[in-house]
Design a protein around this motif. Structure first.
Motif, PDB file in Angstrom:
ATOM      1  N   LEU A  36      -4.476  -6.832  -1.918  1.00  0.00           N
ATOM      2  CA  LEU A  36      -5.297  -5.971  -1.077  1.00  0.00           C
ATOM      3  C   LEU A  36      -4.804  -4.586  -0.900  1.00  0.00           C
ATOM      4  O   LEU A  36      -5.479  -3.581  -1.114  1.00  0.00           O
ATOM      5  N   GLY A  37      -3.536  -4.420  -0.680  1.00  0.00           N
ATOM      6  CA  GLY A  37      -2.817  -2.990  -0.485  1.00  0.00           C
ATOM      7  C   GLY A  37      -2.875  -2.315  -1.945  1.00  0.00           C
ATOM      8  O   GLY A  37      -3.258  -0.981  -1.877  1.00  0.00           O
ATOM      9  N   THR A  38      -2.666  -2.756  -3.001  1.00  0.00           N
ATOM     10  CA  THR A  38      -2.783  -2.411  -4.287  1.00  0.00           C
ATOM     11  C   THR A  38      -4.250  -1.740  -4.542  1.00  0.00           C
ATOM     12  O   THR A  38      -4.246  -0.916  -4.956  1.00  0.00           O
ATOM     13  N   ALA A  39      -5.114  -2.832  -4.288  1.00  0.00           N
ATOM     14  CA  ALA A  39      -6.485  -2.336  -4.534  1.00  0.00           C
ATOM     15  C   ALA A  39      -7.205  -1.443  -3.649  1.00  0.00           C
ATOM     16  O   ALA A  39      -7.696  -0.387  -4.302  1.00  0.00           O
ATOM     17  N   VAL A  40      -6.958  -1.324  -2.364  1.00  0.00           N
ATOM     18  CA  VAL A  40      -7.393   0.048  -1.680  1.00  0.00           C
ATOM     19  C   VAL A  40      -6.764   1.273  -2.210  1.00  0.00           C
ATOM     20  O   VAL A  40      -7.593   2.148  -2.119  1.00  0.00           O
ATOM     21  N   VAL A  41      -5.457   1.043  -2.577  1.00  0.00           N
ATOM     22  CA  VAL A  41      -5.027   2.487  -2.991  1.00  0.00           C
ATOM     23  C   VAL A  41      -5.412   3.065  -4.321  1.00  0.00           C
ATOM     24  O   VAL A  41      -5.912   4.022  -4.335  1.00  0.00           O
ATOM     25  N   LEU A  42      -5.506   2.144  -5.058  1.00  0.00           N
ATOM     26  CA  LEU A  42      -5.669   2.658  -6.505  1.00  0.00           C
ATOM     27  C   LEU A  42      -7.346   2.652  -6.570  1.00  0.00           C
ATOM     28  O   LEU A  42      -7.742   3.571  -7.518  1.00  0.00           O
ATOM     29  N   VAL A  43      -8.329   1.971  -6.124  1.00  0.00           N
ATOM     30  CA  VAL A  43      -9.677   1.924  -6.266  1.00  0.00           C
ATOM     31  C   VAL A  43     -10.312   3.298  -5.466  1.00  0.00           C
ATOM     32  O   VAL A  43     -11.015   3.979  -6.266  1.00  0.00           O
ATOM     33  N   LEU A  44      -9.614   3.511  -4.449  1.00  0.00           N
ATOM     34  CA  LEU A  44     -10.141   4.700  -3.647  1.00  0.00           C
ATOM     35  C   LEU A  44      -9.279   5.939  -4.046  1.00  0.00           C
ATOM     36  O   LEU A  44      -9.620   7.194  -3.556  1.00  0.00           O
ATOM     37  N   ALA A  45      -8.299   5.886  -4.862  1.00  0.00           N
ATOM     38  CA  ALA A  45      -7.327   7.012  -5.128  1.00  0.00           C
ATOM     39  C   ALA A  45      -8.242   8.024  -5.818  1.00  0.00           C
ATOM     40  O   ALA A  45      -8.160   9.301  -5.465  1.00  0.00           O
ATOM     41  N   PRO A  46      -9.055   8.103  -6.791  1.00  0.00           N
ATOM     42  CA  PRO A  46      -9.863   9.288  -7.287  1.00  0.00           C
ATOM     43  C   PRO A  46     -10.632   9.844  -6.331  1.00  0.00           C
ATOM     44  O   PRO A  46     -10.485  11.063  -6.317  1.00  0.00           O
ATOM     45  N   ALA A  51       0.710  -1.159   0.100  1.00  0.00           N
ATOM     46  CA  ALA A  51       0.009  -0.062   0.163  1.00  0.00           C
ATOM     47  C   ALA A  51       0.908   1.166  -0.110  1.00  0.00           C
ATOM     48  O   ALA A  51       0.590   2.179  -0.734  1.00  0.00           O
ATOM     49  N   LEU A  52       1.843   1.314   0.732  1.00  0.00           N
ATOM     50  CA  LEU A  52       2.863   2.375   0.840  1.00  0.00           C
ATOM     51  C   LEU A  52       3.592   2.369  -0.458  1.00  0.00           C
ATOM     52  O   LEU A  52       3.648   3.673  -0.951  1.00  0.00           O
ATOM     53  N   GLY A  53       4.066   1.399  -1.136  1.00  0.00           N
ATOM     54  CA  GLY A  53       4.739   1.535  -2.186  1.00  0.00           C
ATOM     55  C   GLY A  53       3.772   1.933  -3.413  1.00  0.00           C
ATOM     56  O   GLY A  53       4.435   2.804  -4.212  1.00  0.00           O
ATOM     57  N   VAL A  54       2.752   1.476  -3.651  1.00  0.00           N
ATOM     58  CA  VAL A  54       1.829   1.988  -4.723  1.00  0.00           C
ATOM     59  C   VAL A  54       1.372   3.419  -4.479  1.00  0.00           C
ATOM     60  O   VAL A  54       1.140   4.190  -5.490  1.00  0.00           O
TER      61      VAL A  54
END
Length: 246
Positions: free
Chosen positions: A181-191, A137-140
């Motif tokens: 999970l970490g990638t999905a949370v960051v990218l899906v909610l990023a907008p 999550a931190l990396g993405v």
């Protein structure tokens, strides 16, 4: 679900034994280094990387600095949110730690050894790996702010996953699930997160006291046209205009 609960597919277990088995032939100092890196070193390095990226972002122009700062705020928030999502997920899947399901593993983490830690008596579940979730999550999140720093962060996240399997704390699929999970949370909610955080960051940037959080000391940004302050005419011109008015 059932496959995870009973120990995972054969390929998962084979990779676990192969990666963890390397500890049999490694010196003790290397084992201790891997455990410390996975438990504390890599997560701390990722936090320092976020701070380093923030330091560089403060020297950008206004729009880029605001966007980068908002992304850097979102990165740890997304990591925390991913860990919250993982809490009920671990209970739902209920996958035991690998050393409870398979014999012959090298349990390197002292917290999971008999008599050395409280977690051995009642260890928590294995899927999904909190450490892998946090690291990715931190990396993405860093990648959203800066590709250069993000690639380094994602590389550290992969190293974190290897450390957790090497130490015998997780199956490879526990780590892969954490990455997802970490990638999905960051990218899906990023907008949505960026839409909410950007105005806040822009307001902070305009604050006399808090503005240095977003822009470097001594760096000024041009004022919007609508907010431009009227310029004071030279002293001689003011006197001449006063005489004309009189």
């Amino acid at each position: 679900m059932a496959g995870l609960t009973t120990g995972g597919p054969n390929l998962d277990v084979s990779l676990l034994y192969e990666i963890n088995g390397a500890a049999r032939h490694a010196p003790d100092w290397l084992d201790r280094t891997v455990v410390l890196a996975g438990e504390y070193g890599i997560p701390l390095t990722l936090v320092l990387l976020v701070l380093w990226c923030w330091h560089g972002a403060r020297h950008q122009d206004e729009s880029a600095a605001v966007e980068s700062f908002a992304a850097l705020v979102w990165a740890p928030l997304a990591a925390g949110l991913a860990l919250l999502v993982n809490a009920p997920l671990r209970e739902l899947v209920g996958r035991p730690r690998p050393f409870l399901q398979h014999e012959g593993l090298q349990v390197l983490d002292p917290a999971f050894r008999p008599g050395l830690g409280t977690r051995f008596a009642q260890p928590d579940f294995s899927f999904v790996s909190d450490h892998a979730t946090l690291a990715m999550a931190l990396g993405v999140g860093l990648f959203v702010a800066s590709r250069r720093f993000g690639l380094i962060g994602i590389g550290l996240a992969f190293a974190e996953g290897v450390c957790r399997v090497y130490s015998g704390a997780h199956y490879p699929t526990d780590v892969i699930g954490g990455f997802a999970l970490g990638t999905a949370v960051v990218l899906v909610l990023a907008p949505l997160a960026m839409a909410l955080l950007t105005p806040v960051v822009r307001a902070v940037a305009g604050s006399p006291r808090l503005g240095r959080l977003v822009r470097a000391k001594g760096r000024t940004w041009p004022r919007p046209v609508g907010l431009a302050q009227p310029q004071t005419p030279p002293a001689g011109q003011r006197t001449h205009e006063s005489d004309l008015a009189a």
